[in-house]
Design an enzyme around this catalytic site. Structure first.
Site, PDB file in Angstrom:
ATOM      1  N   ARG A 178       0.825  -1.212   0.000  1.00  0.00           N
ATOM      2  CA  ARG A 178       0.000   0.000   0.000  1.00  0.00           C
ATOM      3  C   ARG A 178       0.858   1.260   0.000  1.00  0.00           C
ATOM      4  NH1 ARG A 178      -5.103  -0.152   2.381  1.00  0.00           N
ATOM      5  NH2 ARG A 178      -4.699   1.683   3.654  1.00  0.00           N
ATOM      6  N   ARG A 182       9.273   6.553  -3.363  1.00  0.00           N
ATOM      7  CA  ARG A 182       9.464   7.511  -4.462  1.00  0.00           C
ATOM      8  C   ARG A 182      10.881   8.069  -4.470  1.00  0.00           C
ATOM      9  NH1 ARG A 182       4.531  10.384  -2.242  1.00  0.00           N
ATOM     10  NH2 ARG A 182       2.770   9.126  -2.952  1.00  0.00           N
ATOM     11  N   ARG A 256      -7.668  -6.916  13.830  1.00  0.00           N
ATOM     12  CA  ARG A 256      -6.969  -6.007  14.710  1.00  0.00           C
ATOM     13  C   ARG A 256      -7.937  -4.885  15.057  1.00  0.00           C
ATOM     14  NH1 ARG A 256      -3.627  -2.237  13.957  1.00  0.00           N
ATOM     15  NH2 ARG A 256      -3.820  -2.085  11.731  1.00  0.00           N
ATOM     16  N   ARG A 287       0.351   6.172  16.494  1.00  0.00           N
ATOM     17  CA  ARG A 287       0.321   7.510  15.883  1.00  0.00           C
ATOM     18  C   ARG A 287      -0.512   8.471  16.704  1.00  0.00           C
ATOM     19  NH1 ARG A 287      -2.682   5.594  10.206  1.00  0.00           N
ATOM     20  NH2 ARG A 287      -4.243   4.326  11.235  1.00  0.00           N
ATOM     21  N   GLU A 310      -3.300   6.708  19.178  1.00  0.00           N
ATOM     22  CA  GLU A 310      -3.839   5.433  18.687  1.00  0.00           C
ATOM     23  C   GLU A 310      -2.978   4.265  19.168  1.00  0.00           C
ATOM     24  OE1 GLU A 310      -4.768   5.380  14.450  1.00  0.00           O
ATOM     25  OE2 GLU A 310      -4.276   3.243  14.357  1.00  0.00           O
ATOM     26  N   TYR A 358      -9.616  -5.359   3.597  1.00  0.00           N
ATOM     27  CA  TYR A 358      -9.334  -3.998   4.021  1.00  0.00           C
ATOM     28  C   TYR A 358      -9.696  -3.040   2.887  1.00  0.00           C
ATOM     29  CZ  TYR A 358      -7.681   0.160   6.025  1.00  0.00           C
ATOM     30  OH  TYR A 358      -7.672   1.430   6.519  1.00  0.00           O
ATOM     31  N   ASP A 360     -10.673   0.678   1.442  1.00  0.00           N
ATOM     32  CA  ASP A 360     -10.743   2.105   1.697  1.00  0.00           C
ATOM     33  C   ASP A 360     -12.164   2.572   1.366  1.00  0.00           C
ATOM     34  OD1 ASP A 360      -8.320   2.880   2.739  1.00  0.00           O
ATOM     35  OD2 ASP A 360      -7.351   3.061   0.785  1.00  0.00           O
TER      36      ASP A 360
HETATM   37  P1  FAD Z   1     -18.131   0.281   8.228  1.00  0.00           P
HETATM   38  O1  FAD Z   1     -17.876   1.737   8.086  1.00  0.00           O
HETATM   39  O2  FAD Z   1     -17.314  -0.465   9.222  1.00  0.00           O
HETATM   40  O3  FAD Z   1     -19.692   0.081   8.558  1.00  0.00           O
HETATM   41  C1  FAD Z   1     -20.237  -1.145   8.973  1.00  0.00           C
HETATM   42  C2  FAD Z   1     -21.357  -0.838   9.984  1.00  0.00           C
HETATM   43  O4  FAD Z   1     -22.067  -2.058  10.258  1.00  0.00           O
HETATM   44  C3  FAD Z   1     -20.826  -0.355  11.335  1.00  0.00           C
HETATM   45  O5  FAD Z   1     -21.346   0.934  11.621  1.00  0.00           O
HETATM   46  C4  FAD Z   1     -21.328  -1.410  12.329  1.00  0.00           C
HETATM   47  O6  FAD Z   1     -21.744  -0.854  13.584  1.00  0.00           O
HETATM   48  C5  FAD Z   1     -22.509  -2.006  11.584  1.00  0.00           C
HETATM   49  N1  FAD Z   1     -22.845  -3.365  12.035  1.00  0.00           N
HETATM   50  C6  FAD Z   1     -22.012  -4.415  12.125  1.00  0.00           C
HETATM   51  N2  FAD Z   1     -22.684  -5.501  12.588  1.00  0.00           N
HETATM   52  C7  FAD Z   1     -23.964  -5.105  12.816  1.00  0.00           C
HETATM   53  C8  FAD Z   1     -25.119  -5.767  13.288  1.00  0.00           C
HETATM   54  N3  FAD Z   1     -25.119  -7.055  13.653  1.00  0.00           N
HETATM   55  N4  FAD Z   1     -26.274  -5.064  13.383  1.00  0.00           N
HETATM   56  C9  FAD Z   1     -26.322  -3.748  13.045  1.00  0.00           C
HETATM   57  N5  FAD Z   1     -25.240  -3.080  12.578  1.00  0.00           N
HETATM   58  C10 FAD Z   1     -24.078  -3.746  12.463  1.00  0.00           C
HETATM   59  N6  FAD Z   1     -10.467   4.699   4.267  1.00  0.00           N
HETATM   60  C11 FAD Z   1     -10.075   5.676   3.416  1.00  0.00           C
HETATM   61  O7  FAD Z   1     -10.526   5.710   2.260  1.00  0.00           O
HETATM   62  N7  FAD Z   1      -9.192   6.666   3.823  1.00  0.00           N
HETATM   63  C12 FAD Z   1      -8.681   6.694   5.068  1.00  0.00           C
HETATM   64  O8  FAD Z   1      -7.900   7.590   5.408  1.00  0.00           O
HETATM   65  C13 FAD Z   1      -9.065   5.670   5.995  1.00  0.00           C
HETATM   66  N8  FAD Z   1      -8.559   5.652   7.242  1.00  0.00           N
HETATM   67  C14 FAD Z   1      -8.956   4.679   8.115  1.00  0.00           C
HETATM   68  C15 FAD Z   1      -8.445   4.697   9.404  1.00  0.00           C
HETATM   69  C16 FAD Z   1      -8.837   3.736  10.325  1.00  0.00           C
HETATM   70  C17 FAD Z   1      -8.276   3.758  11.724  1.00  0.00           C
HETATM   71  C18 FAD Z   1      -9.754   2.712   9.919  1.00  0.00           C
HETATM   72  C19 FAD Z   1     -10.192   1.654  10.892  1.00  0.00           C
HETATM   73  C20 FAD Z   1     -10.273   2.686   8.637  1.00  0.00           C
HETATM   74  C21 FAD Z   1      -9.882   3.657   7.712  1.00  0.00           C
HETATM   75  N9  FAD Z   1     -10.395   3.692   6.412  1.00  0.00           N
HETATM   76  C22 FAD Z   1      -9.987   4.666   5.532  1.00  0.00           C
HETATM   77  C23 FAD Z   1     -11.331   2.647   5.933  1.00  0.00           C
HETATM   78  C24 FAD Z   1     -12.810   3.056   6.069  1.00  0.00           C
HETATM   79  O9  FAD Z   1     -13.130   3.183   7.434  1.00  0.00           O
HETATM   80  C25 FAD Z   1     -13.661   1.974   5.381  1.00  0.00           C
HETATM   81  O10 FAD Z   1     -13.357   1.928   4.015  1.00  0.00           O
HETATM   82  C26 FAD Z   1     -15.174   2.197   5.494  1.00  0.00           C
HETATM   83  O11 FAD Z   1     -15.548   2.417   6.818  1.00  0.00           O
HETATM   84  C27 FAD Z   1     -15.877   0.960   4.943  1.00  0.00           C
HETATM   85  O12 FAD Z   1     -17.272   1.116   5.013  1.00  0.00           O
HETATM   86  P2  FAD Z   1     -18.200  -0.131   5.326  1.00  0.00           P
HETATM   87  O13 FAD Z   1     -19.579   0.334   5.089  1.00  0.00           O
HETATM   88  O14 FAD Z   1     -17.718  -1.317   4.595  1.00  0.00           O
HETATM   89  O15 FAD Z   1     -17.940  -0.495   6.865  1.00  0.00           O
HETATM   90  N1  UDP Z   2       4.007   1.567   7.773  1.00  0.00           N
HETATM   91  C1  UDP Z   2       5.164   1.671   8.546  1.00  0.00           C
HETATM   92  N2  UDP Z   2       5.548   2.891   9.027  1.00  0.00           N
HETATM   93  C2  UDP Z   2       4.821   4.009   8.809  1.00  0.00           C
HETATM   94  C3  UDP Z   2       3.644   3.917   8.038  1.00  0.00           C
HETATM   95  C4  UDP Z   2       3.255   2.683   7.543  1.00  0.00           C
HETATM   96  O1  UDP Z   2       5.812   0.660   8.783  1.00  0.00           O
HETATM   97  O2  UDP Z   2       5.213   5.095   9.302  1.00  0.00           O
HETATM   98  C5  UDP Z   2       3.642   0.238   7.243  1.00  0.00           C
HETATM   99  C6  UDP Z   2       2.822  -0.596   8.240  1.00  0.00           C
HETATM  100  O3  UDP Z   2       3.171  -1.955   8.061  1.00  0.00           O
HETATM  101  C7  UDP Z   2       1.398  -0.377   7.784  1.00  0.00           C
HETATM  102  C8  UDP Z   2       1.555  -0.327   6.278  1.00  0.00           C
HETATM  103  O4  UDP Z   2       2.808   0.367   6.090  1.00  0.00           O
HETATM  104  O5  UDP Z   2       0.540  -1.424   8.200  1.00  0.00           O
HETATM  105  C9  UDP Z   2       0.429   0.386   5.532  1.00  0.00           C
HETATM  106  O6  UDP Z   2       0.334   1.717   6.022  1.00  0.00           O
HETATM  107  P1  UDP Z   2      -1.032   2.538   5.956  1.00  0.00           P
HETATM  108  O7  UDP Z   2      -0.754   3.950   6.287  1.00  0.00           O
HETATM  109  O8  UDP Z   2      -1.713   2.234   4.686  1.00  0.00           O
HETATM  110  O9  UDP Z   2      -1.845   1.893   7.174  1.00  0.00           O
HETATM  111  P2  UDP Z   2      -3.272   2.367   7.728  1.00  0.00           P
HETATM  112  O10 UDP Z   2      -3.351   3.854   7.640  1.00  0.00           O
HETATM  113  O11 UDP Z   2      -4.257   1.676   6.886  1.00  0.00           O
HETATM  114  O12 UDP Z   2      -3.260   1.924   9.137  1.00  0.00           O
END
Ligand code: FAD
Ligand code: UDP
Length: 393
Positions: A178, A182, A256, A287, A310, A358, A360
């Site tokens: 991911r 560069r 996780r 972070r 976090e 996973y 986005d």
């Molecule tokens: P979710 O958003 O997880 O929605 C699923 C919903 O289902 C939840 O609200 C849950 O409560 C509900 N649910 C589950 N089981 C039940 C049940 N039995 N009954 C009723 N409700 C239920 N993506 C990006 O593009 N850019 C980013 O910078 C980015 N950063 C992230 C950082 C973190 C820390 C995390 C964890 C994710 C990040 N993502 C990012 C990913 C992004 O969160 C997901 O792509 C997005 O949330 C996916 O949407 P979804 O609808 O699949 O799932």
């Molecule tokens: N990673 C790392 N150091 C950093 C940033 C990222 O080792 O400072 C590695 C780590 O293994 C991570 C992966 O790159 O799981 C992907 O990073 P990304 O930022 O996509 O993770 P996310 O934001 O989804 O947690």
């Protein structure tokens, strides 16, 4: 609550579920009930104003919207305008700050001297070459084979170990793919064509998507507590964890989770950037998020700021699942659940939790738009079986 009264039941008000609900209501004129066990819409993209500082925080960690898909970008722009925010990340290691993802500034800083692209390429190639040419079997192999030992040990090994609580030699090489490497000073975290922050925040997008007379939203409701009120063969879009749907009959999938510690500081600016990573293993958090920096266009009157530290750990069944770990054992378990899906021809398993991928945000939306056209629309037009498809593309 009688779910049977609706044409479609959507389990989960995240991007996958909200996109399907919006399409079904606006394009087909059918009725939808969206339920979520949380007390808010938006899934993991949910944002809210912090009452103490007025800063818009992302309760589940910083979310940056980025995509190469014009289709997804144009779709989402019906519900929001985007700012021109460009995400930049820094990683702290051994008391110094490095630009992330690895670029010419990172390499020059790590080796303590200015380097041209050619010099940097040669230094990395020498280290990566010394690691041998074997195909990358795991994250460590893949990383050392592409960036060399120095950068890996400094910026990747400790962070990855903390983030995944797993030896990088046991993690899949895909995780690190991911992150680009560069040989220029381009320090943008993402290199997609479209990027930005929703001007009014993420929750406003969901408010607008779900504000339709055909859509009912029920929050604080677990699907499994109300599933018996459904009609036989009623269409369900299930975006919860796939192993839970099948009662964990083939075992739990590995996830996780992350914990956030909120702090308010009486300073206008705590760290100077939205996200700073901490690579050293003796720093317990991975972070620090400072959400104020996501909206430099906003006026924040108070000299206060909200930060989230976090911490990562394995998820138990009662925790929020965030990242699929996807070990070989998980892949086998997932296959077992997939073979059970055809017994539920009225259920679409989608989104991050339902597909154990996973995704986005743009991928979740893209997959939902595809599912709407290829599965939901034909089903509601009278097809008795859902067309099988991989929902993560
Ligand atoms: P979710 O958003 O997880 O929605 C699923 C919903 O289902 C939840 O609200 C849950 O409560 C509900 N649910 C589950 N089981 C039940 C049940 N039995 N009954 C009723 N409700 C239920 N993506 C990006 O593009 N850019 C980013 O910078 C980015 N950063 C992230 C950082 C973190 C820390 C995390 C964890 C994710 C990040 N993502 C990012 C990913 C992004 O969160 C997901 O792509 C997005 O949330 C996916 O949407 P979804 O609808 O699949 O799932
Ligand atoms: N990673 C790392 N150091 C950093 C940033 C990222 O080792 O400072 C590695 C780590 O293994 C991570 C992966 O790159 O799981 C992907 O990073 P990304 O930022 O996509 O993770 P996310 O934001 O989804 O947690």
């Amino acid at each position: 609550m009688q779910l049977g009264a609706f044409d479609v039941v959507v389990v989960g008000a995240g991007f996958f579920g909200a996109t399907i609900a919006e399409r079904v209501a606006s394009q087909l004129g059918c009725t939808v009930c969206v339920i979520d066990r949380r007390h808010h819409i938006g899934g993991n993209a949910y944002s809210e104003l912090d009452a103490e500082t007025g800063v818009e925080v992302h309760r589940y960690g910083t979310h940056i919207f980025h995509t190469n898909s014009e289709l997804v970008w144009n779709y989402l722009r019906r519900f929001t305008d985007f700012t021109d925010y460009r995400h930049r990340v820094f990683t702290v290691a051994q008391g110094r700050v490095y630009s992330m993802p690895i670029n010419l500034a990172t390499i020059s800083a790590a080796f303590g001297r200015q380097m041209t692209p050619r010099e940097a390429s040669a230094v990395i190639a020498a280290e990566a070459g010394a690691h041998g040419e074997q195909p990358a079997r795991n994250l460590e192999d893949k990383a050392v084979g592409s960036i060399g030992r120095t950068l890996y040990d400094l910026l990747i090994r400790g962070y990855t170990q903390k983030q995944w609580q797993t030896d990088p030699r046991e993690l899949s090489a895909d995780i690190i793919s991911r992150l680009p490497v560069r040989l220029t000073y381009d320090d943008r975290y993402f290199s997609d064509r479209f990027e930005g922050m929703p001007r009014d925040g993420y929750t406003a997008i969901f408010d607008r998507m779900l504000k339709h007379p055909n859509i009912a939203v029920r929050l604080g409701v677990d699907f499994f507590d109300v599933a018996e009120t459904m009609r036989p063969q009623q269409l369900v879009i299930y975006t919860g964890p796939i192993d839970r749907f099948f009662g964990y009959r083939c075992g739990s999938l590995g996830w996780r989770t992350v914990d956030f510690e909120r702090e308010v500081h009486d300073v206008a600016d705590f760290q100077g950037a939205a996200v700073i990573n901490y690579a050293d293993e003796d720093v317990p958090f991975t972070r620090i998020h400072e959400f104020k920096h996501l909206h430099p266009e906003r006026h924040h009157a108070l000299a206060k700021t909200t930060i989230y530290r976090e911490y990562a750990r394995f998820a138990g069944r009662d925790d929020e699942p965030y990242y699929p770990i996807n070990t070989q054992a998980d892949k086998k378990t997932l296959d077992s659940y997939r073979t059970m899906m055809p017994a539920h021809p009225n259920v679409i398993f989608g989104g991050r939790l339902g597909s154990y991928k996973y995704l986005d945000m743009h991928q979740a939306i893209g997959a939902a738009l595809k599912s709407f056209e290829h599965q939901v629309r034909p089903f509601l037009a009278g097809a008795d079986m859902l067309e099988p498809m991989i929902l993560s593309d």
